[in-house]
Each structure stands twice: as C-alpha cells, then as structure tokens.
Motif scaffolding. Structure first.
Motif, short mmCIF file in Angstrom:
data_model
loop_
_atom_site.label_atom_id
_atom_site.label_comp_id
_atom_site.label_asym_id
_atom_site.label_seq_id
_atom_site.Cartn_x
_atom_site.Cartn_y
_atom_site.Cartn_z
N GLN A 194 -5.98 -7.36 3.54
CA GLN A 194 -7.22 -7.72 2.87
C GLN A 194 -8.05 -6.47 2.56
OE1 GLN A 194 -9.30 -10.66 5.20
NE2 GLN A 194 -8.17 -12.35 4.25
N ASP A 195 -8.06 -5.50 3.47
CA ASP A 195 -8.83 -4.29 3.22
C ASP A 195 -8.21 -3.47 2.08
OD1 ASP A 195 -11.00 -2.40 4.09
OD2 ASP A 195 -9.26 -1.08 4.38
N GLU A 196 -6.88 -3.39 2.03
CA GLU A 196 -6.21 -2.68 0.93
C GLU A 196 -6.49 -3.34 -0.40
OE1 GLU A 196 -2.31 -0.84 3.31
OE2 GLU A 196 -2.23 -2.83 2.37
N GLN A 197 -6.51 -4.66 -0.41
CA GLN A 197 -6.81 -5.36 -1.65
C GLN A 197 -8.25 -5.11 -2.08
OE1 GLN A 197 -4.55 -7.24 -3.55
NE2 GLN A 197 -6.21 -7.08 -5.03
N ARG A 198 -9.18 -5.07 -1.13
CA ARG A 198 -10.58 -4.81 -1.44
C ARG A 198 -10.74 -3.42 -2.05
NH1 ARG A 198 -14.96 -2.51 1.06
NH2 ARG A 198 -13.68 -1.95 2.85
N GLN A 199 -10.05 -2.43 -1.47
CA GLN A 199 -10.13 -1.07 -2.01
C GLN A 199 -9.55 -1.00 -3.42
OE1 GLN A 199 -11.68 1.46 -0.64
NE2 GLN A 199 -12.22 0.27 1.19
#
Length: 605
Positions: free
Chosen positions: A565-570
């Motif tokens: 989820q954090d990679e997608q947000r970035q």
C-alpha cells in the motif's frame, strides 16, 4: 445495500476492454451491426523469410532495449532484463529474404523462456506505416514455468516489413530468447467474404483475390428443389459469386451446409460453412426432463432440444455437439491445446456429429456418437465429389457420452469426447436486453458482441477468448422472453459467445440470433433458465444472473498484488507531482519520451 452488492458483483465479473482508440463515446448510440468474419483466411503455403538465431554472432547485432529493458547476449542467447512493467526492445532493419520483401500474411515465432508475465506482444512497422501502434501488433500467451517454449503470433502487414518490437511481458523479471523467426505465408486466393443465414436459407459470398481464374467445386446440401448435387464454377480474377442452400423443413432441428473445393498444384483445399435452423411446427419423438417451471424436450435422434418455461417456448439447445476444424480447434488464436487433431479423413469437416440415444430416467438423458469414419477413398485431384459415393466405416467414437441431468430448475451437462468438439450450443429466444461474458463483454440493448464500440484493433474479435481473459467461467444473455446463465466447471475451458451469431451469419432479429457454447474433450457445467428481462417482481436483470453464478461457484480469487500500500501511494504521488503543467491549464501525464502529445490530460484545480 442489495443494489451496492449486485453492482460490485457485476464489476467483479465483467470488466470493459479499454483501448486508447475509443470508437464510441459513452452514452452514444452503438455502431450498427455488420457481419464479422470469424474464419481466418486459409494459409496454403509458408516459408521462413527471416531468422535470428542468436547462437550466430551476426544475428546479435542491432538489437536494442528501448523502454524499461536491458538487452545482452551470452551463451548463444539474448538475455533481456525487465526494469519495470512495460519492457520492450526492437530489432535491426529486417533484411529482404530471399531478395523479396516480407509483407502480407506473416507469422512470428519466438523461442523464449520468461518470468515477466503471461502475455507477450509483438509490434511491427512497415514502409506504409512507420510507427509502432496497437493496431499493428499481435499478442501471445506466455508460460512462466522456466522452460523454453516457442510462441506464435500472426499479423497482416500492409507494406514491406522494416522492423519489429517485442514486449516479452508486463512486469519486472528476466527472459532468455534463443531464436526469432518470421514466416511468410501464402494465402488461398479464395475467401468466403460474407454469410447470411436465417430459418429459410443460408447464403455465402465467395471472392477470388487472385489475378487469374480459379476453378472450384461447389456443393450445397439442398437446392431450391431440395436436392443435393455438386457443380463446377469458374471465378474470374477479382470476381465475387454467391451460393445459396435451403432448409427442407422436414425435421425440427436442421443443418444446412455449403462446401467449396479448390484444386491447385495437386492440393485439395476445402471450405465449409454451416448453419442451423429450428422449425417449431415440425414434430419428432421427444424425451422429456421436467422440473417445476422448466421442461427440456430432447429429440431422440440427438439433433437438439426445446426449452419450455412456464408453458412457453423460450429457447433451444442445437446442436448438442458438432465439429468444425476451420474454426477452433483449427484456429491458432485459441492456443496450442486446441490444435487440429484430424482422426478422420472427412472431405467436408464441419457440422453435427450424429448421436444415438443411450438411456434416460426421470432426471437425466445420455447420448453417444455412432462410431463412424467418412473416407474419400480414391479421388483424383480435380474430380468433383458426390457425397453419396463416400464410404463409411465404423471405427471411431468422437463422443463417448453426453449426459444432461435436471437438478431442480438447473440443467447439468457433461460431455466426454475423444477429441476436441463443440457443444452444447445454447440459444435463448427474443431480443437481447443485456448480455455478459465475464471479463470480456458487457452488452446492453442495441449492442452486439465483438463490436468496435470500445476497441478498434483486432482485439475486438473476442467471440472465443483466451480463458486467462475471463474473470469467471460464466456467460449470460437476458432477452425480453427469457434469461440464460451458463456456468462451466473448468476455468481453462473454452467458450464461444456471439450475439448476433456471426459464426452462422445470423442477423439481429433472427430466431437463432444468440449463441453460447463450449468446446473441448471434457466439458461440463450448468445452464440456468430464468425469467425475462425487467425490474418488476418476477423479472430479472443481468445482476441476478451474476449473483446466481457467484452463489453457486464463489467469487474468483483476488489477483496477486505487486506493490504494498505504501509503494502504491508513492507511485500515485509521483504521478501527480512529476506531471508537467502545460500552458492550457492541464496536468499532462503518461507523456511520450519526446514530450509530444500525452496520452491523457486532466483539467481543473
């Protein structure tokens, strides 16, 4: 809450195919129906026009990784590293071989092992069109098992081939390629370029594409007098002729065929087109399977079945099983497991497989095929063929068993065959209101399947999709008379879906205009027959059919996520913060490398 659940189910089970070439804006009228030719033009010869064998250092020169890829050579192999989700690389200039331009019909063969994903794609540029584009490309399925496979993709070039571009996958990984071949095909000068059939006749148009006369043998199952006889025709260069065969209306379920033989250079090539009709007024010996609301009346001779709901005829099953080597399994677009496996020398290899009634009880009925082989015997090249002279022997049984079982109001079917066959073919009656082929098609009233409403490239032809494209093994058609839901057991099974049924040349409004069927050696599934379209009590929408399928089978597994989820947000933030503000007030993203026209633009604050 129910509405939201049904909406989510419909989204899960049906995704729209999207292309940057949007042919029809949302909310507009759909394109008018015109016949779609599902049969590829017959290849009568081929030769290797160009080959890159990477064990030869000369074949390694000029290859370059352009986007998210790195290309190197070692141990006689091209080694490709994917650095993102869209890796591709291009070839050097394609040489003419042998001293002849490569154009027209070609086949690309790639020997490769890869872990970059399950779909590869090859693009080409020609003297006529100098840019890579989606409409000048072909896709192929890729095995991710660490083994070498030879993949095939075909295309039609509109000019001399200059370069190719290979997209080996769609995720980070590696690939090893040992050979790339370009095969030049020679196409038959004859092609069936149109077909129309209804409950009275079937008509085809034959075109001679060559610059010289072509002699053909023409056989129609029935002429105006109800007789069958062969005849001979001469087609002038560029000439089109029409041939018509008539239904005799002597049986409730009837097959009509037109068969063409072309004799050239000691090779006989056959073209076959088949169409079916249903004559409600004709009676035969019926065997009944009946539930509270639905009755299935099977013809004892295995030619078809009538479906009656609440006392009204709402559809048929016809044919119960058939074969057609001109379509899949002969169609390369359906993959290696459906390659032609000819076990009989059949001069006209298309049509219904004769069935015999075996047994039935109150809830089930079983058929099997009569053991038969049709043989030409000794036939001279150029000789006209009289079907009455064909010899028949009994040493093959393509259908070992075909069983239909009634389970409450649902019809269970199980087909066990010795080779790839087609069937059963389910045909609901009435005007289509909604239709679905999960993950591939969602149709509203006035829309036809495999249209160019949302796809202008060759991918619009999706009457027999790769199983990987389906989100569920489910198809449904709801008309103003009935609802048909088809759920099959094997998610890797093949489905044939066409409305109108352009495979047989049916037109909108024809009695047998809708078609849902399966193909394979072992086919099993369930047919649900429900109420007609409508939102009032006792009626249905396509969401009800989807809900039935989900309750019976369960939701498909969620796909693997490639990012946290954090990679997608970035990634999402980068898409916004790294966009370029243009003078017209829009944020441009997905910009081409040369900063030319972006693929998409967003306006507003």
């Amino acid at each position: 809450m129910k509405t939201r659940i049904l909406f989510l189910l419909s989204v899960l089970c049906c995704c729209f195919s999207v292309s940057p070439l949007l042919a029809q804006p949302p909310g507009g009228e759909y394109p008018a129906y015109s016949w779609i030719n599902p049969y590829p033009r017959v290849v009568v010869g081929s030769e290797t026009a160009c080959e890159f064998n990477f064990s030869d250092p000369k074949a390694q020169a000029g290859w370059d990784g352009f986007n998210q890829s790195r290309v190197a050579f070692a141990e006689g192999k091209m080694q490709v590293a994917s650095l993102g989700v869209d890796p591709y690389f291009s070839s050097p200039m394609i040489p003419t071989y042998p001293n002849k331009a490569i154009d027209g019909s070609v086949e690309f063969r790639i020997t490769m092992k890869s872990d970059m994903g399950t779909v590869g794609q090859i693009f080409w540029v020609t003297e006529t069109d100098g840019n890579y584009a989606e409409e000048r490309s072909a896709k192929f399925s890729v095995e991710n098992d660490g083994e070498l496979h030879t993949y095939s993709a075909s295309g039609m070039l509109d000019g001399r081939l200059l370069r190719i571009r290979l997209d080996p996958g769609s995720k980070e990984g590696t690939a090893e390629i040992t050979r790339i071949e370009i095969i030049q095909n020679r196409l038959s000068p004859l092609e069936i370029t149109n077909m129309v059939s209804n409950n009275d006749f079937a008509e085809i148009e034959i075109t001679n594409h060559s610059d010289r006369k072509e002699r053909i043998g023409l056989w129609k199952s029935n002429d105006e007098k109800g007789e069958s006889r062969p005849e001979r025709q001469i087609l002038e260069p560029g000439q089109k002729i029409k041939a018509v065969t008539w239904f005799t209306k002597k049986e409730p379920f009837e097959l009509a065929q037109i068969q063409i033989s072309s004799f050239k250079k000691n090779e006989a090539k056959f073209f076959v087109r088949s169409a079916y009709a249903f004559h409600e007024e004709i009676e035969t010996k019926w065997i009944s399977l009946k539930s509270d609301s639905v009755e299935y009346l099977f013809a004892e001779n295995g030619s078809g079945a009538k479906i009656i709901r609440d006392g009204k005829l709402v559809g048929i099953i016809c044919p119960l099983v058939y074969e057609d080597i001109a379509l899949p399994p002969g169609n390369k677009n359906l993959g290696d497991r459906f390659k032609e496996k000819p076990s009989r020398s059949v001069p006209f290899p298309s049509g219904v497989i004769p069935l015999k009634f075996k047994q039935n009880d109150a809830r089930s009925i079983t058929f099997f095929s009569d053991n038969y082989v049709i043989s030409l015997g000794k036939v001279r090249i150029g000789q006209e063929i009289d079907p009455k002279s064909l010899k028949t022997s009994h040493n093959n049984d393509p259908v070992r068993s075909l069983t239909f079982t009634l389970e409450e109001n649902e019809l269970r079917f199980e087909l066990n065959a010795s080779e790839n066959v087609f069937g059963p073919v389910f045909r609901p009656f009435g005007t289509q209101e909604q239709a679905i082929l999960s993950g591939v098609e969602y149709l509203e009233r006035g829309e036809h399947s495999s249209s160019m409403a949302d796809i202008e490239t060759v991918e619009h032809l999706r009457f027999a999709p790769d199983p990987m494209q389906l989100t569920m093994p489910f198809a449904g058609i709801i008309t103003d008379r009935v609802s048909f839901g088809l759920l099959w057991d094997d998610p890797n099974g093949r489905v044939i879906f066409a409305t109108p049924d352009f495979i047989e040349g049916k037109q909108p409004g024809d009695l047998l205009q809708h078609r849902m069927s399966l193909c394979g050696e072992k086919v099993s599934g369930t047919l649900r027959v429900g109420p007609a379209y409508g939102k009032e009590s006792g009626q249905e929408t396509i969401e009800d059919a989807v809900l039935w399928a989900v309750k019976k089978r369960g939701l498909p597994e969620l796909p693997q996520t490639y990012r946290t989820q954090d990679e997608q947000r970035q990634l999402n933030l980068a898409g916004l913060m790294q966009s370029q503000l243009k003078g017209d007030g829009g944020w441009a993203h997905a910009i081409l490398p040369d900063d030319s026209q972006p693929f998409a633009r967003t306006y507003g604050a």
